[in-house]
Write an enzyme that holds these catalytic residues in place. Structure first.
Site, PDB file in Angstrom:
ATOM      1  N   THR A 194      10.132 -25.288 -60.921  1.00 30.87           N
ATOM      2  CA  THR A 194       9.246 -25.986 -61.197  1.00 30.87           C
ATOM      3  C   THR A 194       8.372 -24.923 -61.049  1.00 30.87           C
ATOM      4  O   THR A 194       8.225 -24.465 -60.030  1.00 30.87           O
ATOM      5  CB  THR A 194       8.088 -27.017 -61.256  1.00 30.87           C
ATOM      6  OG1 THR A 194       7.469 -27.218 -60.397  1.00 30.87           O
ATOM      7  CG2 THR A 194       9.595 -28.649 -62.288  1.00 30.87           C
ATOM      8  N   ASP A 195       7.094 -24.646 -62.001  1.00 23.57           N
ATOM      9  CA  ASP A 195       6.066 -23.255 -61.421  1.00 23.57           C
ATOM     10  C   ASP A 195       5.099 -24.911 -59.935  1.00 23.57           C
ATOM     11  O   ASP A 195       5.091 -26.078 -60.314  1.00 23.57           O
ATOM     12  CB  ASP A 195       5.185 -22.509 -62.247  1.00 23.57           C
ATOM     13  CG  ASP A 195       3.784 -21.921 -61.577  1.00 23.57           C
ATOM     14  OD1 ASP A 195       4.485 -21.705 -60.601  1.00 23.57           O
ATOM     15  OD2 ASP A 195       3.465 -21.283 -62.444  1.00 23.57           O
TER      16      ASP A 195
END
Length: 331
Positions: free
Chosen positions: A283-284
């Site tokens: 994920t970011d």
């Protein structure tokens, strides 16, 4: 299921056996720790040792500092890691994304403006040669976004341009250059594609409003080019795709549309099944409002993994987040 013998791993029987035997010997706590990247708050050896031995980190990212400090940090991390840890850097524009005294080469927009693929390859090679010399082994790059909206501040200078074909060519060249450094991986970002919305996902929702056909011909083409070329990893962006999701599910309502990092239709059905991506997904950063405004954190952590992400970026409170994910794993 991940095919360890296929792209981008190409493991032989011995390599596959090592992975399978290593996982079989891990505790639940060690497995859960592998889901997390952490943003380092200190380079103190006791702190780093505690992170590795108590939380069994799968990866780390750190704020810029002199190269000698980066190298020392990375040595300590690997020394106390039961399983070798990903150490990521933001070498989008040069080695200065790995250390404060690294070499700045040029941001993506300048490289793209030259129209010369060789410059993008050299950026990937030399930026990450500096990073690898300090013990880093993964670039959160290339930036595979397309800069359609001049009001977009997130990728205004980081993307290779507004032409999908050029972005695909330059992103692939960057990755090829990075791969010239043995054992070095790339995580292209920000899937499914930033560059249309003027809003910053750090502060608000970010929307990619393309239809299925538009996305397939642009961002989809860019990522398929990278995947076919041997892309190791992808960073999922906290990006909503309302038009795309409405075409998939005509009954979907705006309040139920999730950003990509929490959306199995995007991270699993689109990325894994349609594009055939067999690599790792992270994920970011999880403090960004584009992710945090959708649900409580205790629900968000396992939701990201269940959506199809393999690793979560970052701990907020390490003990609390670790306990949340461990409980979700057990239940």
């Amino acid at each position: 299921m991940t095919d360890l013998r296929a792209k981008p791993y190409f493991l032989d029987d011995e390599g596959v056996a090592w992975v399978e035997n290593t996982i079989a010997a891990m505790t639940a706590e060690e497995k859960v720790g592998q889901l997390f990247f952490q943003l380092m708050a200190s380079q103190d050896e006791a702190y780093l040792k505690d992170l590795m031995e108590r939380f069994h980190l799968g990866g780390c990212r750190y704020n810029n500092m002199p190269s000698a400090m980066v190298q020392n940090q990375n040595r300590i991390l690997q020394q106390h890691a039961k399983v070798p840890v990903f150490i990521a850097c933001n070498t989008e524009a040069g080695g200065d994304g790995a250390a404060a005294d690294g070499t700045n080469i040029a941001p993506g927009i300048k490289i793209g403006a030259t129209g010369n693929r060789e410059y993008a390859r050299a950026l990937g090679k030399y930026a990450n040669a500096e990073a690898a010399a300090m013990g880093c082994n993964m670039a959160f790059a290339p930036v595979a976004d397309i800069h359609y909206n001049w009001l977009n501040t997130e990728i205004v200078s980081r993307a290779f341009g507004n032409d999908p074909a050029r972005v695909a060519e330059m992103s692939l060249a960057y990755m090829d250059g990075a791969h010239e450094n043995e054992g070095f991986a790339c995580a292209a970002k920000h899937f499914p594609g930033n560059g249309l919305d003027h809003r910053d996902a750090h502060l608000a929702n970010n929307i990619n409003g393309m239809s299925v056909e538009e996305w397939d011909a642009t961002f989809g083409m860019v990522y398929k080019t990278l995947i076919d070329g041997g892309l190791d990893a992808i960073m999922g962006g906290h990006i909503l795709m309302p038009e795309y999701m409405s075409e998939i599910d005509p009954d979907i309502t705006p309040d139920t549309i999730m950003p990509a990092t929490l959306c199995p239709e995007i991270m699993t059905d689109l990325l894994r099944k349609e594009l055939g991506f067999n690599g790792m997904v992270v994920t970011d950063a999880s403090h960004m409002v584009g992710m945090t405004n959708r649900m409580k954190r205790k629900d968000m952590l396992p939701a990201a993994i269940n959506a199809g992400c393999d690793m979560f970026l970052f701990f907020n409170d390490p003990a609390e987040d670790f306990a949340t994910m461990l409980n979700a794993y057990k239940t």
